[in-house]
Design a protein around this motif. Structure first.
Motif, PDB file in Angstrom:
ATOM      1  N   GLU A 100       0.821  -1.210   0.000  1.00 34.10           N
ATOM      2  CA  GLU A 100       0.000   0.000   0.000  1.00 34.10           C
ATOM      3  C   GLU A 100       0.857   1.263   0.000  1.00 34.10           C
ATOM      4  OE1 GLU A 100      -3.137   0.708  -0.431  1.00 34.10           O
ATOM      5  OE2 GLU A 100      -3.945  -1.314  -0.434  1.00 34.10           O
ATOM      6  N   LEU A 101       1.929   1.267   0.784  1.00 33.49           N
ATOM      7  CA  LEU A 101       2.817   2.432   0.827  1.00 33.49           C
ATOM      8  C   LEU A 101       3.410   2.698  -0.557  1.00 33.49           C
ATOM      9  CD1 LEU A 101       4.190   4.644   2.495  1.00 33.49           C
ATOM     10  CD2 LEU A 101       6.011   2.983   3.017  1.00 33.49           C
ATOM     11  N   ARG A 102       3.905   1.649  -1.222  1.00 35.59           N
ATOM     12  CA  ARG A 102       4.470   1.794  -2.573  1.00 35.59           C
ATOM     13  C   ARG A 102       3.416   2.256  -3.570  1.00 35.59           C
ATOM     14  NH1 ARG A 102       6.684  -3.038  -1.423  1.00 35.59           N
ATOM     15  NH2 ARG A 102       5.222  -4.086  -2.798  1.00 35.59           N
ATOM     16  N   GLU A 103       2.237   1.613  -3.537  1.00 34.81           N
ATOM     17  CA  GLU A 103       1.194   1.954  -4.506  1.00 34.81           C
ATOM     18  C   GLU A 103       0.727   3.401  -4.366  1.00 34.81           C
ATOM     19  OE1 GLU A 103      -0.873  -2.469  -4.975  1.00 34.81           O
ATOM     20  OE2 GLU A 103      -2.011  -0.853  -4.042  1.00 34.81           O
ATOM     21  N   GLU A 104       0.455   3.843  -3.135  1.00 28.34           N
ATOM     22  CA  GLU A 104      -0.125   5.166  -2.931  1.00 28.34           C
ATOM     23  C   GLU A 104       0.891   6.302  -2.985  1.00 28.34           C
ATOM     24  OE1 GLU A 104      -2.584   5.397   0.545  1.00 28.34           O
ATOM     25  OE2 GLU A 104      -4.014   3.929  -0.239  1.00 28.34           O
ATOM     26  N   THR A 105       2.122   6.034  -2.568  1.00 28.02           N
ATOM     27  CA  THR A 105       3.102   7.131  -2.457  1.00 28.02           C
ATOM     28  C   THR A 105       4.354   6.929  -3.299  1.00 28.02           C
ATOM     29  OG1 THR A 105       4.324   6.146  -0.617  1.00 28.02           O
ATOM     30  CG2 THR A 105       2.371   7.484  -0.064  1.00 28.02           C
ATOM     31  N   GLY A 106       4.621   5.705  -3.729  1.00 32.79           N
ATOM     32  CA  GLY A 106       5.868   5.403  -4.423  1.00 32.79           C
ATOM     33  C   GLY A 106       7.029   5.194  -3.464  1.00 32.79           C
ATOM     34  N   ILE A 107       6.756   5.230  -2.167  1.00 39.87           N
ATOM     35  CA  ILE A 107       7.808   5.097  -1.153  1.00 39.87           C
ATOM     36  C   ILE A 107       8.018   3.631  -0.784  1.00 39.87           C
ATOM     37  CG2 ILE A 107       8.424   5.621   1.253  1.00 39.87           C
ATOM     38  CD1 ILE A 107       6.861   8.258   0.933  1.00 39.87           C
ATOM     39  N   SER A 108       9.296   3.241  -0.687  1.00 39.42           N
ATOM     40  CA  SER A 108       9.678   1.929  -0.155  1.00 39.42           C
ATOM     41  C   SER A 108      10.403   2.180   1.160  1.00 39.42           C
ATOM     42  CB  SER A 108      10.614   1.202  -1.121  1.00 39.42           C
ATOM     43  OG  SER A 108       9.947   0.919  -2.319  1.00 39.42           O
ATOM     44  N   ALA A 109      10.362   1.203   2.057  1.00 41.45           N
ATOM     45  CA  ALA A 109      10.991   1.365   3.368  1.00 41.45           C
ATOM     46  C   ALA A 109      11.864   0.163   3.691  1.00 41.45           C
ATOM     47  CB  ALA A 109       9.921   1.533   4.442  1.00 41.45           C
ATOM     48  N   GLU A 110      12.956   0.417   4.386  1.00 41.09           N
ATOM     49  CA  GLU A 110      13.835  -0.666   4.859  1.00 41.09           C
ATOM     50  C   GLU A 110      13.440  -1.132   6.249  1.00 41.09           C
ATOM     51  OE1 GLU A 110      18.017  -0.048   4.548  1.00 41.09           O
ATOM     52  OE2 GLU A 110      17.850   0.849   2.548  1.00 41.09           O
ATOM     53  N   GLY A 111      13.034  -0.194   7.108  1.00 40.61           N
ATOM     54  CA  GLY A 111      12.690  -0.531   8.483  1.00 40.61           C
ATOM     55  C   GLY A 111      11.192  -0.561   8.708  1.00 40.61           C
ATOM     56  N   TRP A 112      10.743  -1.597   9.410  1.00 37.88           N
ATOM     57  CA  TRP A 112       9.314  -1.746   9.705  1.00 37.88           C
ATOM     58  C   TRP A 112       9.119  -2.089  11.171  1.00 37.88           C
ATOM     59  CZ3 TRP A 112       5.458  -0.575   6.431  1.00 37.88           C
ATOM     60  CH2 TRP A 112       5.819  -0.389   5.079  1.00 37.88           C
ATOM     61  N   ARG A 113       8.141  -1.442  11.788  1.00 37.09           N
ATOM     62  CA  ARG A 113       7.779  -1.728  13.185  1.00 37.09           C
ATOM     63  C   ARG A 113       6.262  -1.766  13.297  1.00 37.09           C
ATOM     64  NH1 ARG A 113       9.479   1.828  18.544  1.00 37.09           N
ATOM     65  NH2 ARG A 113       8.254   0.606  20.034  1.00 37.09           N
ATOM     66  N   HIS A 114       5.756  -2.849  13.861  1.00 36.62           N
ATOM     67  CA  HIS A 114       4.309  -2.953  14.082  1.00 36.62           C
ATOM     68  C   HIS A 114       3.968  -2.090  15.289  1.00 36.62           C
ATOM     69  CE1 HIS A 114       0.533  -5.056  15.402  1.00 36.62           C
ATOM     70  NE2 HIS A 114       0.278  -4.766  14.146  1.00 36.62           N
ATOM     71  N   LEU A 115       3.038  -1.153  15.100  1.00 35.71           N
ATOM     72  CA  LEU A 115       2.653  -0.230  16.167  1.00 35.71           C
ATOM     73  C   LEU A 115       1.475  -0.737  16.985  1.00 35.71           C
ATOM     74  CD1 LEU A 115       2.875   3.081  14.109  1.00 35.71           C
ATOM     75  CD2 LEU A 115       4.488   2.292  15.876  1.00 35.71           C
TER      76      LEU A 115
END
Length: 188
Positions: A100-115
């Motif tokens: 969803e982040l890639r589709e909506e914004t074009g942004i990819s992320a290396e770090g992920w944390r479940h909030l």
């Protein structure tokens, strides 16, 4: 509160029969014959959903990716964080969040944390929204669906995004929960 010792377990609802009234790729409307906690027969209408995700995409400079688009069901343009449903092809909420982040914004992320996970409209649906913090961001090109053609991405300072929640200008439950969790956890 004073504990007077062991108590019998509380009575709960008991489903006797569940019937699909309407089904779509996004949700299923069910009508259940049930026994209420007091033992009387009842009917419970509810919606089953595969759930959704919301992402706080936090850049190193403290800015957050925030979207603005027309929300059909609320008939207004709203501020929200990147968010969307968990598709059957997703391996889980984390994979859905990255997609969803890639589709909506074009942004990819290396770090992920479940909030955390927030229940949405408990008496009406089993819908849950899984919130994530994404860091180590890389910009790319968004791949919007036809219904998202009006979606605009804004990079706002974290405090400004949080103020949208506090001022009631970001009413999306998942977005409010995610931003408040980032603040509560001391990340920002």
């Amino acid at each position: 509160m004073i504990d007077d010792g062991p108590k019998p377990p509380p009575r709960t609802w008991s489903r006797q029969k569940s019937t699909s009234v309407f089904s779509s790729p996004w949700f299923d409307v069910r009508q259940d014959a049930a026994t209420r906690p007091d033992g009387s027969p009842g009917r419970y209408d509810h919606v089953l959903s595969g759930g959704s995700v919301t992402v706080v995409a936090l850049a190193e400079d403290g800015r957050v990716a925030v979207t603005r688009q027309w929300i059909y069901t609320h008939e207004e343009t709203q501020w929200r964080l990147p968010a969307g449903r968990i598709d059957p092809a997703d391996s889980g909420p984390r994979a859905a969040a990255a997609r969803e982040l890639r589709e909506e914004t074009g942004i990819s992320a290396e770090g992920w944390r479940h909030l955390g996970t927030v229940n949405c409209a408990d008496s009406f649906t089993n819908h849950r929204d899984h919130a994530f913090l994404a860091t180590g961001l890389t910009r790319g090109t968004a791949r919007l669906e036809p219904g998202e053609a009006d979606l605009r991405v804004h990079l706002l300072p974290f405090e400004e995004a949080l103020s949208l929640v506090v001022e009631g200008r970001m009413p999306h439950a998942g977005s409010a929960f995610a931003l408040l969790m980032v603040r509560a956890l001391g990340v920002r």
